[in-house]
Write an enzyme that holds these catalytic residues in place. Sequence first.
Site, PDB file in Angstrom:
ATOM      1  N   PRO A  75       0.805  -1.230   0.000  1.00 29.86           N
ATOM      2  CA  PRO A  75       0.000   0.000   0.000  1.00 29.86           C
ATOM      3  C   PRO A  75       0.835   1.275   0.000  1.00 29.86           C
ATOM      4  O   PRO A  75       1.837   1.387   0.713  1.00 29.86           O
ATOM      5  CB  PRO A  75      -0.812  -0.136   1.292  1.00 29.86           C
ATOM      6  N   CYS A  76       0.370   2.258  -0.788  1.00 26.03           N
ATOM      7  CA  CYS A  76       1.143   3.490  -0.956  1.00 26.03           C
ATOM      8  C   CYS A  76       0.685   4.662  -0.091  1.00 26.03           C
ATOM      9  O   CYS A  76       1.462   5.622   0.072  1.00 26.03           O
ATOM     10  CB  CYS A  76       1.137   3.913  -2.421  1.00 26.03           C
TER      11      CYS A  76
END
Length: 420
Positions: A75-76
């Site tokens: 996840p960013c």
Amino acid sequence: MFEVVEICAGAGGQAIGLERAGFEHALAVELDGFACETLRQNRPDWKVVQGDVADRNLWTPADYEGVALLAGGVPCPPFSIAGKQLGASDERDLFAWAVELCINEVKPRALLLENVRGLSMPRFAAYRQHVLDRLASAGYVGDWRLLHASSFGVAQLRPRFVLVALKEEDASYFRWPEQSSLQRTVGETLRDLMGANGWPHVDAWVQLANDIAPTLVGGSKKHGGADLGPTRAKRAWRELGVDGLGVANEAPGPDHPHPDIKLPKLTVQMVARLQGWDDAWGWRLAGRKTAQYRQVGNAFPPPLAEAVGRSIMRALEHADEPHDMPELASPTLHDPVYRVLKEAEEFLTPSAILGRLTVPYDAIKLERRIAHLSRDFDIEMKETKSGPAYRLGEFKAFIGQPDHERHDVFANRAGRSRIS
């Protein structure tokens, strides 16, 4: 046979690229149900597992010990410039967890993790330093590189910050893929799709769309339907002759006005083309339009994944001559303040820290650096006769701790949606 275990696999952008580079999937783990369905319907022989990749009841990492490659696009949001950049304090952060998974359980010959450009910013210098130090402690040589998809045949800027790490016996054979200065425009990439329904003004539109696209935004489940991003992104799309306020069901038809009067919208197929998907692959996306758009919009462009994958493959095969790796003798230094505090067992005053630094620093810059450090690490402080003194404490990131707050957040349905 070179096998890969892919975590946070999404709808297959990285998977396609790695497959084309010669890797075979031993396992793909993904949270989103539509993305899992996409993977299964396109590669029915793959083992695809749906759920939280950090859930110990979902899969057993040790079963894949010694695999050639561990890869993923974790996840960013913890690092996104558009967000709060909470880093290790964000329960969605799985980057540090993936590194620990690599060195403690899967122990692959190579590691590939990609994320947003924000992770390359000075804010996360200590985070990057911690990752490299942890990899080095397990015999891996790691290196970061900011790569733009537009330099690999994709008509979209899409900068990705990529970490590649290999065991010392393979690391000297690794070379980052060569980038091309040739760039494809949105117009030339999408001309056939935009004109597929007989739009008479497609040539005028191609001239208007004479540049690469801004970075596509996949969005989250919390915010509405499919569109092409925040206000600034929509403005950039408008300058390219594209209406970013949504995604169309089909290309403009014979009666659609000239782009000076009404801009066309992109279809999901067009978005996939801009992410580097090749129509000849026949890759089918599961779900309705919004679900399909999010899968494509969040993907790692296949051509970029393929280029990095081929470089890793050549290193594992020792296909090229080895070259000197400065990282083996002197690991890359991302954050000298972090390194000074890490190597000190005692509390250090600012003057003591400045005295141990080998790079130029002043008191104001040091104060800012310590503030950044405190967001990812517990920084202990005590008052001395000379003023405050600091000592580096524990890394705040989730690395698999059974009592970490991430578990409580994920167990909550609203929290699960936020993490995904």
